[in-house]
Design a protein around this motif. Structure first.
Motif, PDB file in Angstrom:
ATOM      1  N   THR A 410     -97.483 137.693  75.528  1.00 18.28           N
ATOM      2  CA  THR A 410     -97.311 136.242  75.451  1.00 18.28           C
ATOM      3  C   THR A 410     -96.016 135.936  74.714  1.00 18.28           C
ATOM      4  O   THR A 410     -95.825 136.393  73.582  1.00 18.28           O
ATOM      5  N   PRO A 411     -95.095 135.211  75.333  1.00 22.54           N
ATOM      6  CA  PRO A 411     -93.819 134.913  74.667  1.00 22.54           C
ATOM      7  C   PRO A 411     -94.032 134.191  73.336  1.00 22.54           C
ATOM      8  O   PRO A 411     -94.877 133.299  73.224  1.00 22.54           O
ATOM      9  N   VAL A 412     -93.269 134.614  72.328  1.00 22.95           N
ATOM     10  CA  VAL A 412     -93.333 133.995  71.004  1.00 22.95           C
ATOM     11  C   VAL A 412     -91.968 133.393  70.706  1.00 22.95           C
ATOM     12  O   VAL A 412     -90.945 134.032  70.951  1.00 22.95           O
ATOM     13  N   PRO A 413     -91.913 132.163  70.200  1.00 18.77           N
ATOM     14  CA  PRO A 413     -90.615 131.550  69.880  1.00 18.77           C
ATOM     15  C   PRO A 413     -89.769 132.474  69.015  1.00 18.77           C
ATOM     16  O   PRO A 413     -90.269 133.103  68.073  1.00 18.77           O
ATOM     17  N   GLY A 414     -88.484 132.570  69.350  1.00 23.12           N
ATOM     18  CA  GLY A 414     -87.623 133.529  68.679  1.00 23.12           C
ATOM     19  C   GLY A 414     -87.170 133.131  67.289  1.00 23.12           C
ATOM     20  O   GLY A 414     -86.834 133.982  66.476  1.00 23.12           O
ATOM     21  N   ALA A 415     -87.130 131.839  66.983  1.00 20.72           N
ATOM     22  CA  ALA A 415     -86.636 131.390  65.679  1.00 20.72           C
ATOM     23  C   ALA A 415     -87.568 131.855  64.567  1.00 20.72           C
ATOM     24  O   ALA A 415     -88.799 131.816  64.701  1.00 20.72           O
ATOM     25  N   LEU A 416     -86.990 132.312  63.456  1.00 22.00           N
ATOM     26  CA  LEU A 416     -87.784 132.799  62.336  1.00 22.00           C
ATOM     27  C   LEU A 416     -88.253 131.635  61.469  1.00 22.00           C
ATOM     28  O   LEU A 416     -87.504 130.693  61.202  1.00 22.00           O
ATOM     29  N   SER A 417     -89.496 131.732  61.026  1.00 24.06           N
ATOM     30  CA  SER A 417     -90.041 130.731  60.107  1.00 24.06           C
ATOM     31  C   SER A 417     -89.776 131.166  58.674  1.00 24.06           C
ATOM     32  O   SER A 417     -89.379 132.312  58.415  1.00 24.06           O
ATOM     33  N   ASP A 418     -90.026 130.267  57.727  1.00 25.56           N
ATOM     34  CA  ASP A 418     -89.863 130.616  56.317  1.00 25.56           C
ATOM     35  C   ASP A 418     -90.809 131.753  55.931  1.00 25.56           C
ATOM     36  O   ASP A 418     -90.461 132.623  55.124  1.00 25.56           O
ATOM     37  N   GLN A 419     -92.002 131.756  56.524  1.00 28.10           N
ATOM     38  CA  GLN A 419     -92.964 132.816  56.233  1.00 28.10           C
ATOM     39  C   GLN A 419     -92.449 134.167  56.725  1.00 28.10           C
ATOM     40  O   GLN A 419     -92.610 135.187  56.043  1.00 28.10           O
ATOM     41  N   LYS A 542     -85.864 138.201  71.039  1.00 24.76           N
ATOM     42  CA  LYS A 542     -86.921 139.215  71.058  1.00 24.76           C
ATOM     43  C   LYS A 542     -87.322 139.642  69.647  1.00 24.76           C
ATOM     44  O   LYS A 542     -87.951 140.685  69.473  1.00 24.76           O
ATOM     45  N   PHE A 543     -86.975 138.836  68.657  1.00 26.07           N
ATOM     46  CA  PHE A 543     -87.240 139.234  67.275  1.00 26.07           C
ATOM     47  C   PHE A 543     -88.733 139.339  66.974  1.00 26.07           C
ATOM     48  O   PHE A 543     -89.129 140.044  66.051  1.00 26.07           O
ATOM     49  N   LYS A 544     -89.572 138.648  67.752  1.00 23.22           N
ATOM     50  CA  LYS A 544     -91.015 138.686  67.498  1.00 23.22           C
ATOM     51  C   LYS A 544     -91.774 139.404  68.613  1.00 23.22           C
ATOM     52  O   LYS A 544     -92.991 139.278  68.719  1.00 23.22           O
ATOM     53  N   SER A 545     -91.056 140.160  69.423  1.00 22.77           N
ATOM     54  CA  SER A 545     -91.683 140.896  70.523  1.00 22.77           C
ATOM     55  C   SER A 545     -92.130 142.275  70.046  1.00 22.77           C
ATOM     56  O   SER A 545     -91.306 143.110  69.670  1.00 22.77           O
ATOM     57  N   LYS A 546     -93.423 142.538  70.071  1.00 21.56           N
ATOM     58  CA  LYS A 546     -93.931 143.848  69.663  1.00 21.56           C
ATOM     59  C   LYS A 546     -93.456 144.936  70.625  1.00 21.56           C
ATOM     60  O   LYS A 546     -93.210 146.073  70.218  1.00 21.56           O
ATOM     61  N   ALA A 547     -93.341 144.578  71.901  1.00 21.18           N
ATOM     62  CA  ALA A 547     -92.867 145.551  72.888  1.00 21.18           C
ATOM     63  C   ALA A 547     -91.440 145.985  72.573  1.00 21.18           C
ATOM     64  O   ALA A 547     -91.095 147.166  72.698  1.00 21.18           O
ATOM     65  N   ALA A 548     -90.603 145.043  72.155  1.00 19.90           N
ATOM     66  CA  ALA A 548     -89.205 145.372  71.852  1.00 19.90           C
ATOM     67  C   ALA A 548     -89.118 146.394  70.726  1.00 19.90           C
ATOM     68  O   ALA A 548     -88.301 147.329  70.775  1.00 19.90           O
TER      69      ALA A 548
END
Length: 557
Positions: A410-419, A542-548
């Motif tokens: 499932t695609p996850v937004p690439g922008a990083l959150s503060d968390q 792809k910063f939040k892609s587990k596959a990557a």
């Protein structure tokens, strides 16, 4: 420019209607005629006298002379002769890439100080002892041109002391027998076969160019294997741009040039993959120029490949003192859907990958994955299979590929959150001295994304149950708007820091390098391969892609 031409009967026993077309003109104009007349033409041959080429026509059709007059008129016009590539045929009509590959020229300054010889360098440098054993130690950071030196000057690495091979190892599965021919490579296939049958005659030099994944490396291997059957492998020298240019500099420093000149005097065929990576310097220029020009003058075959079209090699040609585009130039295209599927099926069978027809269609139907990337991913899948199958229930190849490619993710937004940033900041890389030593390069201004990538990589390894410990040696930024020498600096810096793996965060899509990310990635990997360093790529988004991250782990281990 075509200066004159003539058609005369040339009947044979089998074909009484055969004619021959005699032409006086340039090689690039002959290609236009061959394209225009299509299947009527034989392979062009050089001849002597008032004409310099002859093409046999299987028959003289009603409109053949009309076509000839049309194309000859076009090529005889003044505009056709304006500039070396001013009006190239549509076959070469590819946008000129903006990415500049050659190292930046060294600034005009006082000569560098003489570096005292140390015990580790020694006075007795190794010489090239045999054709298949010639190799040399790569130059140290202090010996490289100033323009290539990284900001951090490291001590001489163990890797820098290893032997440097100038020749490329051949790939046994890349032969004419395994090459699938089609409209995407028909001209290249015909030219390659002609080189094998009659090297050094007309297709000399032969320049094959096309985007990464169009089959250039397959062709040079196939040509080499084909020629070895007739002239022997010892008469063929296969290399690439970075290995050749850097190797010459190393041999010059070691005093082994006499042996290398002897080798080049004896070989009959020179094949250079990725000629655009040829880094011409004051040290190697005279040898590169001499050998290339001598080969053509002596009718010894040259075959080169390039990611970029002939127009973009003008600067390299000027630097090397040799015109790679003076011979025959062939554009390799990406294959159509049916040919793509056939080639991909062949790759899957060769690697013993078990996928159904529907699964192959589902995963590879888009045709966007290059064959090089496909082989790399499938190789990663085999490694992952060894890691996971023993510790889990049996996983299918489809499931393993999903772990690496993420087509079910499932695609996850690439922008990083503060968390995300806080989690990455709280994690500290291992300080152990491990066998795996990795570094990361990231675009300027993206340090927190680089930190998050390293943290996510560690977490993904833990989730997969991989007991992979690595030392994080460096985190360095690069300018994604700089079109000059970035790939070389990546390779040089990684070599000097003595890492065996490098992660590169891809450039921002809006940056200058981002507009050509595929070429940039291809060149970086080629240079890292020359240093025997494994490379992995993390694209933007792809910063939040587990596959990557699973794929990065398999790329580096």
């Amino acid at each position: 420019m075509i200066k004159k031409w003539e058609v005369v009967p040339a009947p044979s026993e089998k074909n009484q209607g055969r004619h021959k077309l005699l032409i006086k003109g340039d090689t690039k104009d002959i290609l236009q005629i061959v394209k225009k007349l299509g299947g009527l033409c034989s392979r062009p041959e050089k001849t002597t006298g008032e004409f310099n080429f002859v093409i046999y026509l299987s028959r003289l059709e009603k409109d053949t002379l009309k076509k000839l007059k049309s194309v000859a008129g076009e090529q005889s016009s003044p505009a056709a002769d304006a500039g070396s590539f001013g009006e190239e045929p549509p076959l070469f009509d590819i946008p000129r890439p903006r990415l500049k590959l050659e190292p930046a020229p060294a600034p005009q300054s006082a000569p560098a100080p003489v570096i005292p010889q140390t015990a580790s360098q020694g006075a007795n440098v190794p010489s090239i002892s045999a054709r298949r054993k010639k190799s040399a130690a790569p130059e140290t950071a202090a010996e490289r041109p100033a323009a290539l030196a990284p900001a951090h000057q490291a001590s001489i690495s163990a890797r820098a002391k290893t032997k440097w091979s100038m020749e490329l190892p051949l790939i046994p599965t890349y032969s004419f027998q395994t090459l699938i021919s089609g409209s995407h490579n028909r001209f290249a296939h015909a030219a390659a076969m002609a080189v094998v049958e009659n090297p050094g005659v007309i297709y000399n030099p032969l320049l094959l160019f096309g985007a990464p994944g169009t089959g250039k490396t397959h062709f040079i291997n196939a040509i080499s294997y084909g020629l070895s059957a007739s002239i022997g492998q010892n008469n063929i020298f296969v290399t690439d741009g970075i290995k050749l240019s850097r190797g010459i500099e190393i041999v010059c420093k070691e005093g082994g040039m006499a042996r290398l000149e002897e080798i080049f005097a004896k070989v009959k065929v020179l094949i250079i993959d990725d000629v655009h990576l040829l880094a011409v310097s004051e040290t190697n220029k005279k040898y590169i120029s001499k050998w290339l020009n001598d080969f053509v003058a002596q009718n010894k075959q040259i075959v080169v490949t390039s990611v970029f079209p002939p127009k973009s090699l003008a600067g390299l040609e000027e630097a090397a003192g040799f015109q790679f585009s003076q011979g025959w130039m062939v554009d390799l295209k990406m294959p159509g859907a049916q040919a793509y599927k056939s080639i991909m099926t062949q790759i899957l069978q060769g690697l013993d990958v078990k996928l159904s027809e529907d699964e192959i269609t589902s995963i590879f139907a888009s045709g966007t994955m290059s064959f090089g990337d496909a082989e790399r991913t499938l190789g990663d899948m085999k490694k992952l299979e060894k890691f996971l199958v023993s510790s889990r229930n049996s996983l299918s190849h489809l499931q393993l590929l999903d772990t690496l490619i993420g087509f079910g993710e499932t695609p996850v937004p690439g922008a990083l959150s503060d968390q995300d940033v806080q989690q990455a900041s709280a994690w500290t890389p291992s300080q152990k001295d491990t066998w795996f030593k990795w570094g990361i390069f990231y675009p300027r201004g993206m340090k927190r994304e680089a930190d998050f990538a390293l943290y996510s990589l560690h977490e993904r390894a833990r989730e997969l149950g991989l007991n992979t410990e690595w030392s994080q040696v460096f985190a360095e930024e690069y300018n994604s708007d700089e079109l000059y020498g970035v790939p070389f600096r990546v390779g040089n810096y990684a070599s000097e820091r003595n890492v065996n793996g490098v992660i590169v965060l891809g450039p921002q899509p809006t940056s200058s390098l981002g507009a050509q990310e595929a070429e940039f990635r291809h060149i970086v990997f080629k240079i890292l391969d020359s240093f025997l360093i494994k490379g992995a790529w993390l694209p933007q988004g792809k910063f939040k892609s587990k596959a990557a991250y699973a794929k990065i782990l398999m790329d580096l281990v």
